[in-house]
Scaffold this motif. Structure first.
Motif, mmCIF file in Angstrom:
data_model
loop_
_atom_site.group_PDB
_atom_site.id
_atom_site.type_symbol
_atom_site.label_atom_id
_atom_site.label_comp_id
_atom_site.label_asym_id
_atom_site.label_seq_id
_atom_site.Cartn_x
_atom_site.Cartn_y
_atom_site.Cartn_z
ATOM 1 N N ARG A 171 -0.819 -0.488 6.613
ATOM 2 C CA ARG A 171 -1.877 -1.246 7.275
ATOM 3 C C ARG A 171 -2.404 -2.396 6.430
ATOM 4 N NH1 ARG A 171 -5.989 3.225 9.433
ATOM 5 N NH2 ARG A 171 -6.533 3.079 7.252
ATOM 6 N N TYR A 172 -2.036 -2.434 5.153
ATOM 7 C CA TYR A 172 -2.569 -3.451 4.261
ATOM 8 C C TYR A 172 -1.477 -4.420 3.852
ATOM 9 C CZ TYR A 172 -6.337 -0.065 4.057
ATOM 10 O OH TYR A 172 -7.332 0.795 4.398
ATOM 11 N N SER A 173 -1.879 -5.651 3.529
ATOM 12 C CA SER A 173 -0.908 -6.670 3.144
ATOM 13 C C SER A 173 -0.305 -6.346 1.781
ATOM 14 C CB SER A 173 -1.565 -8.047 3.105
ATOM 15 O OG SER A 173 -2.456 -8.139 2.012
ATOM 16 N N ALA A 174 0.850 -6.952 1.532
ATOM 17 C CA ALA A 174 1.530 -6.747 0.248
ATOM 18 C C ALA A 174 0.678 -7.292 -0.899
ATOM 19 C CB ALA A 174 2.893 -7.417 0.280
ATOM 20 N N ASP A 175 -0.033 -8.394 -0.648
ATOM 21 C CA ASP A 175 -0.899 -8.961 -1.691
ATOM 22 C C ASP A 175 -2.007 -7.988 -2.069
ATOM 23 O OD1 ASP A 175 0.536 -11.319 -1.767
ATOM 24 O OD2 ASP A 175 -0.736 -12.291 -0.264
ATOM 25 N N PHE A 176 -2.629 -7.370 -1.066
ATOM 26 C CA PHE A 176 -3.715 -6.432 -1.338
ATOM 27 C C PHE A 176 -3.200 -5.207 -2.086
ATOM 28 C CE2 PHE A 176 -6.599 -2.950 -0.010
ATOM 29 C CZ PHE A 176 -7.762 -3.445 -0.589
ATOM 30 N N CYS A 177 -2.042 -4.705 -1.671
ATOM 31 C CA CYS A 177 -1.452 -3.545 -2.370
ATOM 32 C C CYS A 177 -1.118 -3.909 -3.817
ATOM 33 C CB CYS A 177 -0.207 -3.072 -1.633
ATOM 34 S SG CYS A 177 -0.574 -2.326 -0.035
ATOM 35 N N GLY A 178 -0.623 -5.129 -4.020
ATOM 36 C CA GLY A 178 -0.308 -5.565 -5.383
ATOM 37 C C GLY A 178 -1.551 -5.646 -6.257
ATOM 38 N N ILE A 179 -2.626 -6.137 -5.708
ATOM 39 C CA ILE A 179 -3.880 -6.222 -6.478
ATOM 40 C C ILE A 179 -4.389 -4.831 -6.808
ATOM 41 C CG2 ILE A 179 -6.304 -6.899 -6.322
ATOM 42 C CD1 ILE A 179 -5.365 -9.367 -4.760
ATOM 43 N N LEU A 180 -4.331 -3.912 -5.841
ATOM 44 C CA LEU A 180 -4.770 -2.531 -6.103
ATOM 45 C C LEU A 180 -3.921 -1.881 -7.183
ATOM 46 C CD1 LEU A 180 -5.714 -0.985 -2.654
ATOM 47 C CD2 LEU A 180 -7.208 -1.552 -4.550
ATOM 48 N N LYS A 181 -2.627 -2.075 -7.117
ATOM 49 C CA LYS A 181 -1.752 -1.513 -8.154
ATOM 50 C C LYS A 181 -2.089 -2.106 -9.516
ATOM 51 C CE LYS A 181 2.120 -0.521 -5.121
ATOM 52 N NZ LYS A 181 3.470 -0.921 -4.710
ATOM 53 N N PHE A 182 -2.349 -3.409 -9.546
ATOM 54 C CA PHE A 182 -2.696 -4.054 -10.810
ATOM 55 C C PHE A 182 -3.977 -3.469 -11.389
ATOM 56 C CE2 PHE A 182 -5.129 -7.460 -12.950
ATOM 57 C CZ PHE A 182 -4.287 -7.678 -14.033
ATOM 58 N N VAL A 183 -4.984 -3.302 -10.530
ATOM 59 C CA VAL A 183 -6.283 -2.817 -11.000
ATOM 60 C C VAL A 183 -6.221 -1.338 -11.382
ATOM 61 C CG1 VAL A 183 -8.662 -2.372 -10.280
ATOM 62 C CG2 VAL A 183 -7.594 -4.541 -9.730
ATOM 63 N N LEU A 184 -5.532 -0.533 -10.593
ATOM 64 C CA LEU A 184 -5.574 0.917 -10.795
ATOM 65 C C LEU A 184 -4.517 1.455 -11.736
ATOM 66 C CD1 LEU A 184 -6.264 2.022 -7.114
ATOM 67 C CD2 LEU A 184 -7.908 1.803 -8.984
ATOM 68 N N PHE A 185 -3.321 0.887 -11.723
ATOM 69 C CA PHE A 185 -2.223 1.542 -12.419
ATOM 70 C C PHE A 185 -1.638 0.788 -13.588
ATOM 71 C CE2 PHE A 185 -1.899 3.012 -7.913
ATOM 72 C CZ PHE A 185 -2.409 4.277 -8.145
ATOM 73 N N THR A 186 -2.004 -0.452 -13.801
ATOM 74 C CA THR A 186 -1.422 -1.210 -14.899
ATOM 75 C C THR A 186 -2.074 -0.806 -16.211
ATOM 76 O OG1 THR A 186 -1.062 -3.064 -13.407
ATOM 77 C CG2 THR A 186 -0.950 -3.537 -15.754
#
Length: 118
Positions: free
Chosen positions: A2-17
């Motif tokens: 349901r979410y854009s690839a950009d939003f998922c990328g930002i979440l991954k950057f913030v949470l898992f990097t």
């Protein structure tokens, strides 16, 4: 998804990097990933604000036009002077009457009422 690839990328950057020295990402780090979306949103907001200001200006002009028409009617169509046609044929009242007649009672070359004032 349901979410854009950009939003998922930002979440991954913030949470898992894993960040150097356990430093969490700052707002500026996240902003650098989403700047194109932010600029697009800002541009759309400005376009909508311009549209709303234009509509407000039109309504303001409509109010001024109605006020002018009402004042013309109050001057030229006085009920207490209905039986005296010379009342509106003298002085400044005559100029107002001529203006009213030229705006609201104009005709085209064929003698038909001119309806389109634009």
């Amino acid at each position: 998804n349901r979410y854009s690839a950009d939003f998922c990328g930002i979440l991954k950057f913030v949470l898992f990097t894993q960040h150097a020295k356990e430093k969490l990402p700052t707002v500026w780090d996240v902003q650098s990933l989403a700047w194109h979306k932010l600029v697009n949103e800002l541009q759309q907001s400005y376009a909508h604000i311009d549209y709303l200001e234009n509509q407000l200006a039109k309504e303001h002009q409509n109010g001024r036009l109605f006020s002018l028409i009402s004042k013309l009617g109050f001057i030229t169509e006085r009920p207490e002077h209905r039986n005296d046609p010379k009342w509106s044929e003298t002085g400044d009242r005559y100029l107002v009457k001529l203006f009213r007649d030229s705006v609201f009672h104009s005709v085209d070359e064929g003698g038909r009422p001119q309806i389109d004032l634009g």
